[in-house]
Design an enzyme around this catalytic site. Structure first.
Site, PDB file in Angstrom:
ATOM      1  N   GLU A  43      43.884  37.884  29.991  1.00 35.94           N
ATOM      2  CA  GLU A  43      43.136  38.880  30.755  1.00 35.94           C
ATOM      3  C   GLU A  43      43.508  40.278  30.268  1.00 35.94           C
ATOM      4  OE1 GLU A  43      43.471  40.819  35.191  1.00 35.94           O
ATOM      5  OE2 GLU A  43      43.797  38.648  35.024  1.00 35.94           O
ATOM      6  N   LYS A 132      41.365  35.180  43.396  1.00 38.98           N
ATOM      7  CA  LYS A 132      42.691  35.711  43.072  1.00 38.98           C
ATOM      8  C   LYS A 132      43.307  36.238  44.361  1.00 38.98           C
ATOM      9  CE  LYS A 132      44.413  39.948  40.898  1.00 38.98           C
ATOM     10  NZ  LYS A 132      44.115  40.988  39.876  1.00 38.98           N
TER      11      LYS A 132
END
Length: 216
Positions: A43, A132
């Site tokens: 990421e 998340k």
């Protein structure tokens, strides 16, 4: 790779490396070090200078099993730019329905950040592919166990405070993957060019997640 396949690949990867760098010049070396250590989901946060352009440069050079995503995405425009640059999934510290919609329009997975049970379920019902849970520093693996009791359908990923010592516990509590930042991409190691140590840390995290999964 379609969105469902991307989600499956993130789950299979088990570890999402959150890359935050003050200097963009080290990004390629960090990506290579993580990939060498077995990390398959990377990421690149928007706090990296020139992040969108860097994603566009790096994405075509990675093997297909390595997923490149964009992080710290706060609006639909940035989400579209990141996906068009080559990001297969988009991660945010907050839940913005328009970001989820923009990702899905382009076939990318959306991983919004949430905290409370109501917020998590709202994001999930709005199409989040994985939620998340952030900041997980303030919570603990028991939070996932409590959530997944009445809400077993949720796909949860803790980020913030995940370490080598507790990564396996999060997995055993029901996390589909763990998001790991400075515990993996240590700024001191990056500044010192000690990329082999980042590779070692990557291997340790991958092994910890695999061991936890085999024990479930």
């Amino acid at each position: 790779m379609d969105r469902a396949a991307t989600v499956s690949a993130v789950e299979a990867a088990g570890v999402v490396a959150v890359i935050r760098l003050r200097e963009a010049g080290a990004l390629r070396a960090v990506v290579d070090a993580l990939a060498e250590g077995g990390i398959r989901a990377l990421e690149v946060t928007m706090s990296v200078p020139g992040a969108i352009g860097l994603i566009a440069q790096i994405a075509p050079t990675l093997p297909p099993e390595v997923l490149l995503g964009a992080g710290t995405v706060l609006d639909a425009q940035t989400a579209r730019a990141a996906v068009e640059a080559g990001a297969r999934y988009v991660v945010s510290p907050v839940f913005r329905p328009e970001v989820v919609s923009a990702c899905h329009e382009l076939g990318a997975a959306a991983i919004p950040g949430c905290f409370s049970p109501t917020e998590i379920l709202t994001a999930w019902e709005s199409g989040a592919d994985v939620v998340k849970v952030f900041p997980a520093t303030a919570l603990g693996p028991g939070y996932f166990r409590d959530l997944r009791g009445p809400l077993p359908q949720l796909k949860l990923m803790p980020t913030g405070g995940v370490s080598l010592a507790n990564a396996g516990e999060w997995i055993r509590a029901g996390a589909v993957a763990v998001g790991v930042g400075t515990a993996l991409v240590d700024p001191a190691l990056v500044a010192g060019g000690r990329f082999s140590e980042i590779t070692r840390k990557a291997r340790d995290f991958v092994a910890a997640v695999a061991a936890a999964r085999s024990a479930r």
